[in-house]
Design a protein around this motif. Structure first.
Motif, PDB file in Angstrom:
ATOM      1  N   SER A   4     -73.543 -25.758   9.593  1.00  9.95           N
ATOM      2  CA  SER A   4     -74.482 -26.836   9.310  1.00  9.95           C
ATOM      3  C   SER A   4     -74.144 -27.404   7.939  1.00  9.95           C
ATOM      4  O   SER A   4     -73.902 -26.666   6.997  1.00  9.95           O
ATOM      5  CB  SER A   4     -75.919 -26.322   9.293  1.00  9.95           C
ATOM      6  OG  SER A   4     -76.279 -25.825  10.549  1.00  9.95           O
ATOM      7  N   CYS A   5     -74.143 -28.711   7.832  1.00 10.79           N
ATOM      8  CA  CYS A   5     -73.862 -29.367   6.563  1.00 10.79           C
ATOM      9  C   CYS A   5     -74.984 -29.054   5.575  1.00 10.79           C
ATOM     10  O   CYS A   5     -76.159 -29.264   5.882  1.00 10.79           O
ATOM     11  CB  CYS A   5     -73.750 -30.875   6.779  1.00 10.79           C
ATOM     12  SG  CYS A   5     -73.526 -31.785   5.224  1.00 10.79           S
ATOM     13  N   PRO A   6     -74.641 -28.548   4.379  1.00 10.07           N
ATOM     14  CA  PRO A   6     -75.683 -28.235   3.402  1.00 10.07           C
ATOM     15  C   PRO A   6     -76.331 -29.480   2.801  1.00 10.07           C
ATOM     16  O   PRO A   6     -77.428 -29.406   2.256  1.00 10.07           O
ATOM     17  CB  PRO A   6     -74.941 -27.431   2.328  1.00 10.07           C
ATOM     18  CG  PRO A   6     -73.516 -27.823   2.464  1.00 10.07           C
ATOM     19  CD  PRO A   6     -73.313 -28.187   3.908  1.00 10.07           C
ATOM     20  N   ALA A   7     -75.671 -30.636   2.922  1.00 12.58           N
ATOM     21  CA  ALA A   7     -76.212 -31.866   2.339  1.00 12.58           C
ATOM     22  C   ALA A   7     -77.185 -32.573   3.274  1.00 12.58           C
ATOM     23  O   ALA A   7     -78.264 -32.977   2.857  1.00 12.58           O
ATOM     24  CB  ALA A   7     -75.067 -32.807   1.961  1.00 12.58           C
ATOM     25  N   CYS A   8     -76.797 -32.708   4.568  1.00 10.82           N
ATOM     26  CA  CYS A   8     -77.641 -33.486   5.482  1.00 10.82           C
ATOM     27  C   CYS A   8     -78.210 -32.656   6.629  1.00 10.82           C
ATOM     28  O   CYS A   8     -79.059 -33.142   7.370  1.00 10.82           O
ATOM     29  CB  CYS A   8     -76.861 -34.679   6.033  1.00 10.82           C
ATOM     30  SG  CYS A   8     -75.586 -34.228   7.228  1.00 10.82           S
ATOM     31  N   GLY A   9     -77.695 -31.424   6.811  1.00 10.92           N
ATOM     32  CA  GLY A   9     -78.241 -30.552   7.845  1.00 10.92           C
ATOM     33  C   GLY A   9     -77.649 -30.726   9.224  1.00 10.92           C
ATOM     34  O   GLY A   9     -78.094 -30.077  10.175  1.00 10.92           O
ATOM     35  N   ALA A  19     -64.539 -32.873   6.505  1.00 13.66           N
ATOM     36  CA  ALA A  19     -65.739 -33.551   6.015  1.00 13.66           C
ATOM     37  C   ALA A  19     -66.822 -33.597   7.097  1.00 13.66           C
ATOM     38  O   ALA A  19     -66.533 -33.615   8.288  1.00 13.66           O
ATOM     39  CB  ALA A  19     -65.392 -34.975   5.588  1.00 13.66           C
ATOM     40  N   CYS A  20     -68.059 -33.630   6.658  1.00 19.97           N
ATOM     41  CA  CYS A  20     -69.196 -33.753   7.577  1.00 19.97           C
ATOM     42  C   CYS A  20     -69.098 -35.081   8.329  1.00 19.97           C
ATOM     43  O   CYS A  20     -68.837 -36.126   7.732  1.00 19.97           O
ATOM     44  CB  CYS A  20     -70.506 -33.694   6.798  1.00 19.97           C
ATOM     45  SG  CYS A  20     -71.967 -34.008   7.808  1.00 19.97           S
ATOM     46  N   ALA A  21     -69.336 -35.033   9.636  1.00 16.07           N
ATOM     47  CA  ALA A  21     -69.240 -36.230  10.465  1.00 16.07           C
ATOM     48  C   ALA A  21     -70.337 -37.236  10.138  1.00 16.07           C
ATOM     49  O   ALA A  21     -70.185 -38.430  10.363  1.00 16.07           O
ATOM     50  CB  ALA A  21     -69.315 -35.842  11.938  1.00 16.07           C
ATOM     51  N   ARG A  22     -71.454 -36.774   9.580  1.00 11.42           N
ATOM     52  CA  ARG A  22     -72.561 -37.678   9.288  1.00 11.42           C
ATOM     53  C   ARG A  22     -72.499 -38.238   7.866  1.00 11.42           C
ATOM     54  O   ARG A  22     -72.581 -39.438   7.663  1.00 11.42           O
ATOM     55  CB  ARG A  22     -73.892 -36.967   9.492  1.00 11.42           C
ATOM     56  CG  ARG A  22     -75.090 -37.870   9.209  1.00 11.42           C
ATOM     57  CD  ARG A  22     -76.413 -37.130   9.248  1.00 11.42           C
ATOM     58  NE  ARG A  22     -76.760 -36.733  10.610  1.00 11.42           N
ATOM     59  CZ  ARG A  22     -77.637 -35.780  10.886  1.00 11.42           C
ATOM     60  NH1 ARG A  22     -78.241 -35.108   9.918  1.00 11.42           N
ATOM     61  NH2 ARG A  22     -77.917 -35.469  12.128  1.00 11.42           N
ATOM     62  N   CYS A  23     -72.344 -37.341   6.868  1.00 10.07           N
ATOM     63  CA  CYS A  23     -72.484 -37.810   5.482  1.00 10.07           C
ATOM     64  C   CYS A  23     -71.187 -37.726   4.666  1.00 10.07           C
ATOM     65  O   CYS A  23     -71.146 -38.200   3.538  1.00 10.07           O
ATOM     66  CB  CYS A  23     -73.592 -37.045   4.773  1.00 10.07           C
ATOM     67  SG  CYS A  23     -73.180 -35.326   4.397  1.00 10.07           S
ATOM     68  N   GLY A  24     -70.128 -37.105   5.219  1.00 12.71           N
ATOM     69  CA  GLY A  24     -68.858 -37.035   4.512  1.00 12.71           C
ATOM     70  C   GLY A  24     -68.745 -35.900   3.506  1.00 12.71           C
ATOM     71  O   GLY A  24     -67.742 -35.782   2.805  1.00 12.71           O
ATOM     72  N   CYS A  25     -69.740 -35.041   3.430  1.00 11.94           N
ATOM     73  CA  CYS A  25     -69.713 -33.889   2.511  1.00 11.94           C
ATOM     74  C   CYS A  25     -68.498 -33.016   2.830  1.00 11.94           C
ATOM     75  O   CYS A  25     -68.181 -32.775   3.995  1.00 11.94           O
ATOM     76  CB  CYS A  25     -71.010 -33.098   2.682  1.00 11.94           C
ATOM     77  SG  CYS A  25     -71.121 -31.625   1.650  1.00 11.94           S
ATOM     78  N   ASP A  26     -67.802 -32.536   1.788  1.00  6.97           N
ATOM     79  CA  ASP A  26     -66.634 -31.671   1.978  1.00  6.97           C
ATOM     80  C   ASP A  26     -67.095 -30.293   2.440  1.00  6.97           C
ATOM     81  O   ASP A  26     -67.799 -29.594   1.711  1.00  6.97           O
ATOM     82  CB  ASP A  26     -65.855 -31.566   0.673  1.00  6.97           C
ATOM     83  CG  ASP A  26     -64.569 -30.758   0.824  1.00  6.97           C
ATOM     84  OD1 ASP A  26     -64.257 -30.342   1.961  1.00  6.97           O
ATOM     85  OD2 ASP A  26     -63.892 -30.561  -0.193  1.00  6.97           O
TER      86      ASP A  26
END
Ligand SMILES: [Zn+2]
Length: 98
Positions: A4-9, A19-26
């Protein structure tokens, strides 16, 4: 293991992109941590099968330290039970139910 992306969940991140598919977080560092957690869990399960209880417990604890998964807690519970470590049995039983 699910990431799970820690930035957007966002759940169920694919392994294709770092990178996260939603927000681009590494997510590269997170994937390395999860890979380590899976490796230690697999080692723990292998050692449970061969009766190497001490190493099984150690690897399960290391997996848990990297990622609090029910399977790591269950492996630690089994190893602690095999060694008759009452305090550890209670601790890991509690964690396995979380
Ligand atoms: Zn994200």
């Amino acid at each position: 293991m699910e990431i799970s992306c820690p930035a957007c969940g966002k759940n169920n991140q694919t392994q294709v992109s770092p990178a996260c598919a939603r927000c681009g977080c590494d997510l590269a560092s997170l994937r390395l941590i999860m890979t380590g957690a899976v490796w230690h869990l697999k080692e723990s399960v292998r050692q449970l099968r061969t009766g190497d209880w001490g190493m099984a417990l150690q690897n399960a604890e290391q997996s848990w330290a990297l990622h609090h998964s029910p399977r790591a807690a269950q492996a630690a519970f089994l190893a602690a039970t095999a060694m008759g470590q009452t305090g550890n049995i209670l601790l890991w039983r509690h964690r396995a139910r979380e």
